[in-house]
Design an enzyme around this catalytic site. Sequence first.
Site, mmCIF file in Angstrom:
data_model
loop_
_atom_site.group_PDB
_atom_site.id
_atom_site.type_symbol
_atom_site.label_atom_id
_atom_site.label_comp_id
_atom_site.label_asym_id
_atom_site.label_seq_id
_atom_site.Cartn_x
_atom_site.Cartn_y
_atom_site.Cartn_z
ATOM 1 C CE LYS A 54 2.510 2.896 1.257
ATOM 2 N NZ LYS A 54 1.794 2.707 2.535
ATOM 3 C CD GLN A 98 2.068 0.224 5.197
ATOM 4 O OE1 GLN A 98 2.516 1.266 4.746
ATOM 5 N NE2 GLN A 98 1.079 -0.424 4.617
ATOM 6 C CG ASP A 121 -0.605 7.367 5.592
ATOM 7 O OD1 ASP A 121 -0.719 6.988 4.414
ATOM 8 O OD2 ASP A 121 -0.082 6.692 6.495
#
Length: 294
Positions: A54, A98, A121
């Site tokens: 990412k 994460q 997200d």
Amino acid sequence: MSARRIDGTAIAAELTTKISAEVARLRKEHGLDPGLAVVLVGSNPASEVYVRNKTAKTAAVGMRSSLHTLPATVSESDLLALVAQLNADPMVHGILVQLPLPPQIEPQKVIEAVAPAKDVDGFHPLTAGLLATGLPGLRPCTPSGCVRLAKSVHPSLAGMEAVIIGRSNIVGKPLFHLLLAENATVTVAHSRTRDLPAVARRADLLFVAIGRPEFGKRDFIKPGATVIDVGINRVPADGGKSRLVGDVAFAEAAEVAGAITPVPGGVGPMTIACLMLNTLSAACTAAGLPDPAL
Ligand code: GUN
């Protein structure tokens, strides 16, 4: 194999090329400088790989990223304090914590601590509500990537029979809303669905996100259907090694399907490309600029 292989890597590369160009244009014309903050707690090897991918992709499209690593022993309040600091930082447009998180931390508390405007997200309940009610907002990355892959085969999904196997908050439920917004007829099936193969065989578009390796077999597939495999499972392979497989038994499904995504190289790269797009979108919204329609 008779099915066409849907090349997620190539489709993601096409999207990231457009994102790069848009980032460069917005920087030149408006001085926009999008930034993503990624928070990694502990040293889960899979999470480390995802986070590295990412942050590398963020740099590749010309955006800033900052990586915040915290020890696995960090307290929930210290993690929440970092999220609060990132929420308040005007240089940070997107925040990604994460998952999974260590057991002393309640993931839902952390998800709800992220400012909805920075929720790249798309996991915050407010973001989920915006999607469910069809209001503008950030959309979760993996489901968005799935819809883009389906549309690479069928530019209009209107009227198509879509079946999703899996009802998670991060894939199945948001995917339901995204497909409904595309005017598909959507069924959400799951582990308790009676005669799952028969329900799956109704699908022109089958999305499998149940988190079980090679769960979707030949008898799940209507001949000619488009199959989007959302799973990533590491399973033992010959010689003490391991390999990645999806939630669909690829070889046998490919004999029946019309088009199918591979694992790896299907949904995975699309998730990251959609994260880049969300970060750019969040930066545009913060600057009062229109959402880039890419
Ligand atoms: N862990 C596995 N996939 C994801 C994801 O898409 N977002 C976050 N935050 N954590 C993950």
